[in-house]
Design an enzyme around this catalytic site. Structure first.
Site, PDB file in Angstrom:
ATOM      1  N   GLU A 152      -3.757  -4.712  29.636  1.00 54.21           N
ATOM      2  CA  GLU A 152      -2.728  -5.628  30.136  1.00 54.21           C
ATOM      3  C   GLU A 152      -1.871  -6.225  29.024  1.00 54.21           C
ATOM      4  O   GLU A 152      -1.217  -7.250  29.233  1.00 54.21           O
ATOM      5  CB  GLU A 152      -3.360  -6.756  30.976  1.00 54.21           C
ATOM      6  CG  GLU A 152      -4.221  -6.231  32.120  1.00 54.21           C
ATOM      7  CD  GLU A 152      -4.657  -7.319  33.090  1.00 54.21           C
ATOM      8  OE1 GLU A 152      -3.795  -8.078  33.547  1.00 54.21           O
ATOM      9  OE2 GLU A 152      -5.863  -7.386  33.387  1.00 54.21           O
TER      10      GLU A 152
ATOM     11  N   TRP B 180     -13.371  -7.220  31.396  1.00 53.72           N
ATOM     12  CA  TRP B 180     -11.912  -7.265  31.593  1.00 53.72           C
ATOM     13  C   TRP B 180     -11.284  -8.414  30.802  1.00 53.72           C
ATOM     14  O   TRP B 180     -10.164  -8.296  30.298  1.00 53.72           O
ATOM     15  CB  TRP B 180     -11.556  -7.369  33.084  1.00 53.72           C
ATOM     16  CG  TRP B 180     -11.936  -8.665  33.756  1.00 53.72           C
ATOM     17  CD1 TRP B 180     -13.129  -8.975  34.331  1.00 53.72           C
ATOM     18  CD2 TRP B 180     -11.113  -9.834  33.911  1.00 53.72           C
ATOM     19  NE1 TRP B 180     -13.107 -10.256  34.832  1.00 53.72           N
ATOM     20  CE2 TRP B 180     -11.874 -10.804  34.594  1.00 53.72           C
ATOM     21  CE3 TRP B 180      -9.804 -10.152  33.556  1.00 53.72           C
ATOM     22  CZ2 TRP B 180     -11.377 -12.073  34.927  1.00 53.72           C
ATOM     23  CZ3 TRP B 180      -9.301 -11.416  33.884  1.00 53.72           C
ATOM     24  CH2 TRP B 180     -10.092 -12.357  34.555  1.00 53.72           C
TER      25      TRP B 180
ATOM     26  N   HIS C 279     -16.114 -17.272  31.767  1.00 51.35           N
ATOM     27  CA  HIS C 279     -15.431 -17.423  30.475  1.00 51.35           C
ATOM     28  C   HIS C 279     -14.249 -18.322  30.820  1.00 51.35           C
ATOM     29  O   HIS C 279     -13.452 -17.967  31.714  1.00 51.35           O
ATOM     30  CB  HIS C 279     -14.957 -16.060  29.948  1.00 51.35           C
ATOM     31  CG  HIS C 279     -14.121 -16.176  28.701  1.00 51.35           C
ATOM     32  ND1 HIS C 279     -14.578 -15.818  27.455  1.00 51.35           N
ATOM     33  CD2 HIS C 279     -12.858 -16.655  28.514  1.00 51.35           C
ATOM     34  CE1 HIS C 279     -13.636 -16.054  26.556  1.00 51.35           C
ATOM     35  NE2 HIS C 279     -12.575 -16.563  27.175  1.00 51.35           N
TER      36      HIS C 279
ATOM     37  N   PRO D 183     -16.495 -20.849  39.084  1.00 51.72           N
ATOM     38  CA  PRO D 183     -15.621 -19.686  38.953  1.00 51.72           C
ATOM     39  C   PRO D 183     -16.403 -18.418  39.304  1.00 51.72           C
ATOM     40  O   PRO D 183     -17.627 -18.475  39.456  1.00 51.72           O
ATOM     41  CB  PRO D 183     -15.282 -19.699  37.454  1.00 51.72           C
ATOM     42  CG  PRO D 183     -16.502 -20.286  36.805  1.00 51.72           C
ATOM     43  CD  PRO D 183     -17.085 -21.274  37.809  1.00 51.72           C
TER      44      PRO D 183
ATOM     45  N   HIS E  44     -11.410 -23.487  38.491  1.00 50.04           N
ATOM     46  CA  HIS E  44     -12.319 -23.335  39.631  1.00 50.04           C
ATOM     47  C   HIS E  44     -13.725 -23.765  39.225  1.00 50.04           C
ATOM     48  O   HIS E  44     -14.181 -23.441  38.139  1.00 50.04           O
ATOM     49  CB  HIS E  44     -12.421 -21.864  40.055  1.00 50.04           C
ATOM     50  CG  HIS E  44     -11.326 -21.430  40.960  1.00 50.04           C
ATOM     51  ND1 HIS E  44     -10.985 -20.105  41.131  1.00 50.04           N
ATOM     52  CD2 HIS E  44     -10.498 -22.133  41.783  1.00 50.04           C
ATOM     53  CE1 HIS E  44     -10.009 -20.015  42.007  1.00 50.04           C
ATOM     54  NE2 HIS E  44      -9.677 -21.226  42.406  1.00 50.04           N
TER      55      HIS E  44
ATOM     56  N   HIS F  20     -11.176 -20.152  31.902  1.00 50.33           N
ATOM     57  CA  HIS F  20      -9.794 -19.768  32.189  1.00 50.33           C
ATOM     58  C   HIS F  20      -9.195 -20.786  33.137  1.00 50.33           C
ATOM     59  O   HIS F  20      -9.915 -21.451  33.900  1.00 50.33           O
ATOM     60  CB  HIS F  20      -9.739 -18.350  32.777  1.00 50.33           C
ATOM     61  CG  HIS F  20     -10.582 -18.200  34.006  1.00 50.33           C
ATOM     62  ND1 HIS F  20     -11.936 -17.891  33.958  1.00 50.33           N
ATOM     63  CD2 HIS F  20     -10.277 -18.355  35.309  1.00 50.33           C
ATOM     64  CE1 HIS F  20     -12.413 -17.847  35.189  1.00 50.33           C
ATOM     65  NE2 HIS F  20     -11.434 -18.133  36.032  1.00 50.33           N
TER      66      HIS F  20
HETATM   67  P1  M7G Z   1     -12.257 -17.248  39.034  1.00 50.35           P
HETATM   68  O1  M7G Z   1     -12.090 -18.665  39.384  1.00 50.35           O
HETATM   69  O2  M7G Z   1     -13.270 -16.921  37.976  1.00 50.35           O
HETATM   70  O3  M7G Z   1     -12.657 -16.371  40.263  1.00 50.35           O
HETATM   71  O4  M7G Z   1     -10.837 -16.725  38.583  1.00 50.35           O
HETATM   72  P2  M7G Z   1     -11.991 -16.053  41.672  1.00 50.35           P
HETATM   73  O5  M7G Z   1     -11.608 -14.591  41.576  1.00 50.35           O
HETATM   74  O6  M7G Z   1     -13.134 -16.242  42.628  1.00 50.35           O
HETATM   75  O7  M7G Z   1     -10.854 -16.968  41.879  1.00 50.35           O
HETATM   76  C1  M7G Z   1     -10.643 -15.485  37.979  1.00 50.35           C
HETATM   77  C2  M7G Z   1      -9.197 -15.097  38.159  1.00 50.35           C
HETATM   78  O8  M7G Z   1      -8.959 -13.938  37.385  1.00 50.35           O
HETATM   79  C3  M7G Z   1      -8.865 -14.755  39.602  1.00 50.35           C
HETATM   80  O9  M7G Z   1      -7.712 -15.456  40.002  1.00 50.35           O
HETATM   81  C4  M7G Z   1      -8.681 -13.234  39.578  1.00 50.35           C
HETATM   82  O10 M7G Z   1      -7.715 -12.785  40.505  1.00 50.35           O
HETATM   83  C5  M7G Z   1      -8.247 -12.998  38.156  1.00 50.35           C
HETATM   84  N1  M7G Z   1      -8.625 -11.654  37.677  1.00 50.35           N
HETATM   85  C6  M7G Z   1      -9.785 -11.006  37.913  1.00 50.35           C
HETATM   86  N2  M7G Z   1      -9.781  -9.810  37.269  1.00 50.35           N
HETATM   87  C7  M7G Z   1     -10.875  -8.845  37.303  1.00 50.35           C
HETATM   88  C8  M7G Z   1      -8.586  -9.709  36.604  1.00 50.35           C
HETATM   89  C9  M7G Z   1      -8.027  -8.702  35.770  1.00 50.35           C
HETATM   90  O11 M7G Z   1      -8.594  -7.640  35.482  1.00 50.35           O
HETATM   91  N3  M7G Z   1      -6.782  -8.977  35.257  1.00 50.35           N
HETATM   92  C10 M7G Z   1      -6.112 -10.135  35.564  1.00 50.35           C
HETATM   93  N4  M7G Z   1      -4.898 -10.302  35.042  1.00 50.35           N
HETATM   94  N5  M7G Z   1      -6.634 -11.088  36.354  1.00 50.35           N
HETATM   95  C11 M7G Z   1      -7.862 -10.884  36.867  1.00 50.35           C
END
Ligand code: M7G
Length: 328
Positions: free
Chosen positions: A176, A166, A266, A262, A259, A268
């Site tokens: 997106e 994604w 990757h 995470p 985080h 972010h």
């Molecule tokens: P993380 O800290 O890796 O994990 O953050 P967490 O989900 O445990 O917080 C990843 C962030 O990417 C999270 O805030 C997710 O809600 C967001 N996220 C995950 N996916 C699969 C997508 C996506 O497909 N599109 C978007 N826009 N955000 C995503």
């Protein structure tokens, strides 16, 4: 009441020609606009297996089930009220009296369907790891030295992480694309800023964006060194400018953080509105970007050497690895 209702965001109207960075063309790639295209109801055949977690206060439920024999996770969340809908809500709804006593009465207000939508997130097909991620679980705080990262955590995440497909779809403009708020295309310091999956973009009160770096191979906070300072400073500066321009929110109203650990390895950065208790914004998991920048300025190898603390869920294999190594 009205004063506490969430402020409206008309994100789509403001996308045109205003963002300071390069924007991708609107892709007709099957993604929805802010109002959403009507689509085939893939949930009509959803068979619930069990509720993974729910919260009456947050009005959210995480459900595990099957769609056509394959695992799926569905998240249903009631959305916040919007001030500009109140007039229609009062005039266009049916009111059913539940009780009345002196000056007090309670009703069930039956709103028109378009004012009563439920934000729905579907993970399909879902892996076992997705099911576990959404399951309510006891957590334990892990103390991870730089050494334990190399000997325990790194080998585990190399084998056990969620797919990054994604993320690559976003970076390559394959998904997106029409939601992108700002992009700096530079391969070294560039990033894409867009609404997080969790944000419905209807009100700024619960603003949640993510900045995804173009550089590949930076897994997490642990990989950051002083050579990444220009990247981090660029995200901090341009990300905040883009939020100000698009949502009229100054940097003083933003919580910008990474985080650790995470879910997706990757790099972010999370941008959430200060005051909104976003999931994962607590001290045990969130590291302010400004602190990260300062730590790297003081010590280029800060994140390779320091002990970092993070919560791990009881059923997470990583906890098992720390236990096996007798580090917890
Ligand atoms: P993380 O800290 O890796 O994990 O953050 P967490 O989900 O445990 O917080 C990843 C962030 O990417 C999270 O805030 C997710 O809600 C967001 N996220 C995950 N996916 C699969 C997508 C996506 O497909 N599109 C978007 N826009 N955000 C995503």
């Amino acid at each position: 009441m009205a004063s506490s209702a969430a402020k409206h965001v008309d994100a789509r109207n403001e996308t045109q020609d205003k963002s300071p960075g390069l924007k991708r063309p609107r892709a007709d790639d099957g993604n929805r606009g802010d109002d959403g295209k009507e689509t085939e109801n893939i949930l009509s055949g959803f068979k619930t297996s069990n509720v993974l977690s729910d919260s009456a206060r947050e009005k959210i439920i995480f459900i595990h089930g099957k769609i056509a024999e394959q695992d799926a996770v569905v998240v249903l969340e009631k959305t916040p009220f919007r001030e500009e809908n109140l007039e229609e809500l009062f005039s266009g709804s049916k009111l059913r009296l539940e009780m009345t006593n002196d000056i007090y009465s309670t009703y069930r207000l039956q709103a028109p369907p378009h004012l009563n939508e439920i934000k729905t997130t579907v993970v399909f097909p879902a892996t076992e790891k997705h099911v576990k991620k959404y399951q309510k679980q006891e957590s334990f705080l892990v103390e991870e030295t730089g050494e334990y990262y190399k000997s325990i955590t790194l080998p585990y995440i190399q084998l056990q992480s969620f797919s990054l497909q994604w993320v690559y779809n976003i970076l390559e403009g394959k998904a997106e694309a029409e939601r992108v708020i700002y992009e700096d295309p530079d391969p070294v310091v560039g990033f894409v800023l867009l609404p997080d999956l969790k944000w419905d973009q209807k009100q700024v009160d619960d603003l949640y964006l993510i900045a995804i770096v173009h550089q590949r191979g930076i897994r997490s906070l642990r990989d950051l060194k002083s050579e990444h300072l220009p990247l981090l400073q660029n995200i901090s500066k341009k990300g905040k400018e883009a939020v100000l321009e698009r949502y009229n929110l100054p940097a003083s109203k933003l919580r910008v953080y990474l985080h650790y650990q995470p879910s997706y390895y990757h790099l972010h950065i999370h941008f959430t509105k200060l005051g909104y208790e976003a999931p994962g914004c607590g001290v045990e998991r969130a590291h302010l970007l400004s602190d990260v920048i300062q730590n790297l300025q003081c010590d280029p190898r800060y994140y390779q050497t320091r002990t970092l603390y993070f919560p791990v869920r009881a059923d997470d294999g990583l906890l098992g690895k720390f236990k096996e190594a007798e580090k917890i």
